[in-house]
Design a protein around this motif. Structure first.
Motif, PDB file in Angstrom:
ATOM      1  N   GLY A   1       0.805  -1.221   0.000  1.00  0.00           N
ATOM      2  CA  GLY A   1       0.000   0.000   0.000  1.00  0.00           C
ATOM      3  C   GLY A   1       0.831   1.260   0.000  1.00  0.00           C
ATOM      4  O   GLY A   1       0.539   2.211   0.730  1.00  0.00           O
ATOM      5  N   THR A   2       1.867   1.313  -0.856  1.00  0.00           N
ATOM      6  CA  THR A   2       2.800   2.432  -0.821  1.00  0.00           C
ATOM      7  C   THR A   2       2.227   3.713  -1.421  1.00  0.00           C
ATOM      8  O   THR A   2       2.840   4.779  -1.291  1.00  0.00           O
ATOM      9  CB  THR A   2       4.101   2.078  -1.562  1.00  0.00           C
ATOM     10  N   ASP A   3       1.077   3.627  -2.086  1.00  0.00           N
ATOM     11  CA  ASP A   3       0.479   4.799  -2.724  1.00  0.00           C
ATOM     12  C   ASP A   3      -1.033   4.726  -2.531  1.00  0.00           C
ATOM     13  O   ASP A   3      -1.571   3.715  -2.075  1.00  0.00           O
ATOM     14  CB  ASP A   3       0.834   4.814  -4.217  1.00  0.00           C
ATOM     15  N   ASN A   4      -1.696   5.808  -2.895  1.00  0.00           N
ATOM     16  CA  ASN A   4      -3.165   5.787  -2.908  1.00  0.00           C
ATOM     17  C   ASN A   4      -3.630   4.772  -3.954  1.00  0.00           C
ATOM     18  O   ASN A   4      -2.982   4.586  -4.988  1.00  0.00           O
ATOM     19  CB  ASN A   4      -3.723   7.155  -3.262  1.00  0.00           C
ATOM     20  N   ILE A   5      -4.760   4.142  -3.695  1.00  0.00           N
ATOM     21  CA  ILE A   5      -5.257   3.075  -4.571  1.00  0.00           C
ATOM     22  C   ILE A   5      -6.678   3.414  -4.997  1.00  0.00           C
ATOM     23  O   ILE A   5      -7.563   3.599  -4.148  1.00  0.00           O
ATOM     24  CB  ILE A   5      -5.277   1.716  -3.832  1.00  0.00           C
ATOM     25  N   THR A   6      -6.896   3.486  -6.304  1.00  0.00           N
ATOM     26  CA  THR A   6      -8.232   3.754  -6.822  1.00  0.00           C
ATOM     27  C   THR A   6      -8.594   2.718  -7.871  1.00  0.00           C
ATOM     28  O   THR A   6      -7.793   2.423  -8.771  1.00  0.00           O
ATOM     29  CB  THR A   6      -8.324   5.163  -7.428  1.00  0.00           C
ATOM     30  N   VAL A   7      -9.797   2.169  -7.736  1.00  0.00           N
ATOM     31  CA  VAL A   7     -10.275   1.105  -8.627  1.00  0.00           C
ATOM     32  C   VAL A   7     -11.690   1.440  -9.079  1.00  0.00           C
ATOM     33  O   VAL A   7     -12.557   1.753  -8.257  1.00  0.00           O
ATOM     34  CB  VAL A   7     -10.274  -0.260  -7.902  1.00  0.00           C
ATOM     35  N   LEU A   8     -11.920   1.373 -10.379  1.00  0.00           N
ATOM     36  CA  LEU A   8     -13.267   1.494 -10.938  1.00  0.00           C
ATOM     37  C   LEU A   8     -13.471   0.327 -11.894  1.00  0.00           C
ATOM     38  O   LEU A   8     -12.667   0.121 -12.804  1.00  0.00           O
ATOM     39  CB  LEU A   8     -13.441   2.831 -11.670  1.00  0.00           C
ATOM     40  N   LEU A   9     -14.516  -0.442 -11.664  1.00  0.00           N
ATOM     41  CA  LEU A   9     -14.822  -1.606 -12.494  1.00  0.00           C
ATOM     42  C   LEU A   9     -16.158  -1.419 -13.187  1.00  0.00           C
ATOM     43  O   LEU A   9     -17.153  -1.064 -12.553  1.00  0.00           O
ATOM     44  CB  LEU A   9     -14.875  -2.877 -11.639  1.00  0.00           C
ATOM     45  N   MET A  10     -16.183  -1.685 -14.483  1.00  0.00           N
ATOM     46  CA  MET A  10     -17.414  -1.721 -15.277  1.00  0.00           C
ATOM     47  C   MET A  10     -17.655  -3.161 -15.702  1.00  0.00           C
ATOM     48  O   MET A  10     -16.736  -3.833 -16.186  1.00  0.00           O
ATOM     49  CB  MET A  10     -17.273  -0.888 -16.547  1.00  0.00           C
ATOM     50  N   SER A  11     -18.862  -3.635 -15.549  1.00  0.00           N
ATOM     51  CA  SER A  11     -19.224  -4.974 -16.005  1.00  0.00           C
ATOM     52  C   SER A  11     -20.317  -4.867 -17.058  1.00  0.00           C
ATOM     53  O   SER A  11     -21.319  -4.173 -16.859  1.00  0.00           O
ATOM     54  CB  SER A  11     -19.711  -5.830 -14.831  1.00  0.00           C
ATOM     55  N   PHE A  12     -20.118  -5.574 -18.155  1.00  0.00           N
ATOM     56  CA  PHE A  12     -21.095  -5.575 -19.239  1.00  0.00           C
ATOM     57  C   PHE A  12     -21.799  -6.931 -19.322  1.00  0.00           C
ATOM     58  O   PHE A  12     -22.080  -7.435 -20.393  1.00  0.00           O
ATOM     59  CB  PHE A  12     -20.417  -5.222 -20.558  1.00  0.00           C
ATOM     60  N   LYS A  13     -22.081  -7.466 -18.152  1.00  0.00           N
ATOM     61  CA  LYS A  13     -22.769  -8.746 -18.042  1.00  0.00           C
ATOM     62  C   LYS A  13     -24.271  -8.501 -18.142  1.00  0.00           C
ATOM     63  O   LYS A  13     -24.857  -7.775 -17.333  1.00  0.00           O
ATOM     64  CB  LYS A  13     -22.433  -9.386 -16.691  1.00  0.00           C
ATOM     65  N   SER A  14     -24.919  -9.105 -19.139  1.00  0.00           N
ATOM     66  CA  SER A  14     -26.320  -8.798 -19.412  1.00  0.00           C
ATOM     67  C   SER A  14     -27.266  -9.271 -18.312  1.00  0.00           C
ATOM     68  O   SER A  14     -28.326  -8.728 -18.114  1.00  0.00           O
ATOM     69  CB  SER A  14     -26.763  -9.410 -20.740  1.00  0.00           C
ATOM     70  N   ASP A  15     -26.843 -10.321 -17.575  1.00  0.00           N
ATOM     71  CA  ASP A  15     -27.724 -10.829 -16.528  1.00  0.00           C
ATOM     72  C   ASP A  15     -27.417 -10.234 -15.165  1.00  0.00           C
ATOM     73  O   ASP A  15     -27.992 -10.600 -14.155  1.00  0.00           O
ATOM     74  CB  ASP A  15     -27.647 -12.358 -16.434  1.00  0.00           C
ATOM     75  N   GLY A  16     -26.472  -9.248 -15.146  1.00  0.00           N
ATOM     76  CA  GLY A  16     -26.133  -8.595 -13.877  1.00  0.00           C
ATOM     77  C   GLY A  16     -27.096  -7.493 -13.542  1.00  0.00           C
ATOM     78  O   GLY A  16     -27.918  -7.067 -14.343  1.00  0.00           O
ATOM     79  N   LYS A  17     -27.003  -7.013 -12.332  1.00  0.00           N
ATOM     80  CA  LYS A  17     -27.836  -5.892 -11.910  1.00  0.00           C
ATOM     81  C   LYS A  17     -27.425  -4.628 -12.679  1.00  0.00           C
ATOM     82  O   LYS A  17     -26.255  -4.307 -12.783  1.00  0.00           O
ATOM     83  CB  LYS A  17     -27.645  -5.658 -10.398  1.00  0.00           C
ATOM     84  N   GLU A  18     -28.386  -3.941 -13.236  1.00  0.00           N
ATOM     85  CA  GLU A  18     -28.094  -2.748 -14.020  1.00  0.00           C
ATOM     86  C   GLU A  18     -27.924  -1.538 -13.117  1.00  0.00           C
ATOM     87  O   GLU A  18     -28.834  -1.170 -12.383  1.00  0.00           O
ATOM     88  CB  GLU A  18     -29.228  -2.486 -15.026  1.00  0.00           C
ATOM     89  N   ALA A  19     -26.757  -0.943 -13.140  1.00  0.00           N
ATOM     90  CA  ALA A  19     -26.531   0.282 -12.375  1.00  0.00           C
ATOM     91  C   ALA A  19     -26.956   1.507 -13.176  1.00  0.00           C
ATOM     92  O   ALA A  19     -27.379   2.505 -12.632  1.00  0.00           O
ATOM     93  CB  ALA A  19     -25.055   0.384 -11.994  1.00  0.00           C
ATOM     94  N   TYR A  20     -26.796   1.400 -14.497  1.00  0.00           N
ATOM     95  CA  TYR A  20     -27.191   2.488 -15.388  1.00  0.00           C
ATOM     96  C   TYR A  20     -27.890   1.878 -16.601  1.00  0.00           C
ATOM     97  O   TYR A  20     -27.502   0.821 -17.069  1.00  0.00           O
ATOM     98  CB  TYR A  20     -25.969   3.302 -15.866  1.00  0.00           C
ATOM     99  N   ASP A  21     -28.860   2.557 -17.116  1.00  0.00           N
ATOM    100  CA  ASP A  21     -29.523   2.098 -18.341  1.00  0.00           C
ATOM    101  C   ASP A  21     -28.676   2.432 -19.561  1.00  0.00           C
ATOM    102  O   ASP A  21     -27.968   3.411 -19.550  1.00  0.00           O
ATOM    103  CB  ASP A  21     -30.909   2.742 -18.476  1.00  0.00           C
TER     104      ASP A  21
END
Length: 250
Positions: free
Chosen positions: A230-250
């Motif tokens: 953890g020597t630096d700040n850590i930022t993670v953003l994940l996008m999933s394009f799984k059709s059967d997943g929960k939709e966060a955005y239309d």
């Protein structure tokens, strides 16, 4: 499509110079951004905050929904944020030299538009394979490209954090743009180097391809990066394009 993101100060830094955000414009199109600030005192976190929130606020007011128009908008707006950040650093001695990386992604009609400056990265995880989509604008990457050092030598090079391109410089900033066709079940990772300096691409892939929730993947990536030092700040953003997943955005 689902999106999850988190940022973490890490184990060695006193403050978090990373900023992450997602924004939706009037046409319902999502803009996702990760920025990693640099500069003494609190200048780095202000630079990344200005870049992300500045882009986001203007994006939310737009109605554009065309690839070419969006690409031009990204380049123009990143240039404007560059000028704002440079002026802030020039006019305030305590913020002199402030700057930030930026990696931004916009999914649209089965494609993904990427814009980036610096060494924050975008990855594609598809069919249990991982591919880096962006090229680091760093000194060590330039040395690798010219054959002066190997990729293995670059991992621990003493100048690995020196950027050759960033947002917050005088004059024109070069923005890399790319377009990717998205397939079902693809995952897109945007991250700061606080993740990639701690974890290998193969290890990142092993987490992202697990059958767990997107939020759990993000949390595990950050936890593992901290466990690795953890020597630096850590930022993670994940996008999933799984059709059967929960939709966060239309």
């Amino acid at each position: 499509m689902q999106i999850e993101c988190q940022t973490n100060v890490g184990r060695k830094r006193k403050n978090n110079q990373d900023t992450v955000g997602t924004y939706v414009n009037q046409a319902g199109i999502v803009l996702a951004i990760v920025a990693d600030g640099m500069g003494g005192h609190l200048a780095g976190d202000q630079a990344s905050f200005l870049a992300v929130t500045g882009l986001g606020a203007v994006w939310e007011a737009t109605t554009i929904a065309d690839h070419d128009a969006i690409g031009k908008w990204l380049v123009d707006r990143i240039q404007e944020e560059n000028d704002i950040i440079y002026a802030e650093g020039t006019n305030n001695p305590e913020k002199y030299g402030m700057g930030t990386t930026i990696v931004a992604a916009i999914p649209l009609n089965g494609q993904l538009l990427l814009a980036h400056v610096g060494d924050s990265r975008a990855y594609l995880v598809r069919n249990h394979e991982i591919k880096q989509l962006t090229e680091d604008h760093s000194l060590v990457n330039e040395l690798v490209k010219t054959g002066e050092i190997t990729k293995e030598m670059a991992l621990n090079h003493p100048k690995k954090n020196i950027l050759v391109r960033s947002v917050g410089v005088p004059g024109r900033v070069d923005v890399d743009l790319s377009l990717l066709t998205i397939q079902e079940n693809d995952q897109i990772l945007l991250c700061s180097d606080g993740l990639t300096n701690m974890l290998s691409d193969i290890f990142i892939k092993s987490i992202v391809t697990q059958e767990i929730s997107l939020n759990q993947k993000v949390e595990q990536l950050i936890t593992e990066a901290n466990e690795a030092g953890g020597t630096d700040n850590i930022t993670v953003l994940l996008m999933s394009f799984k059709s059967d997943g929960k939709e966060a955005y239309d």
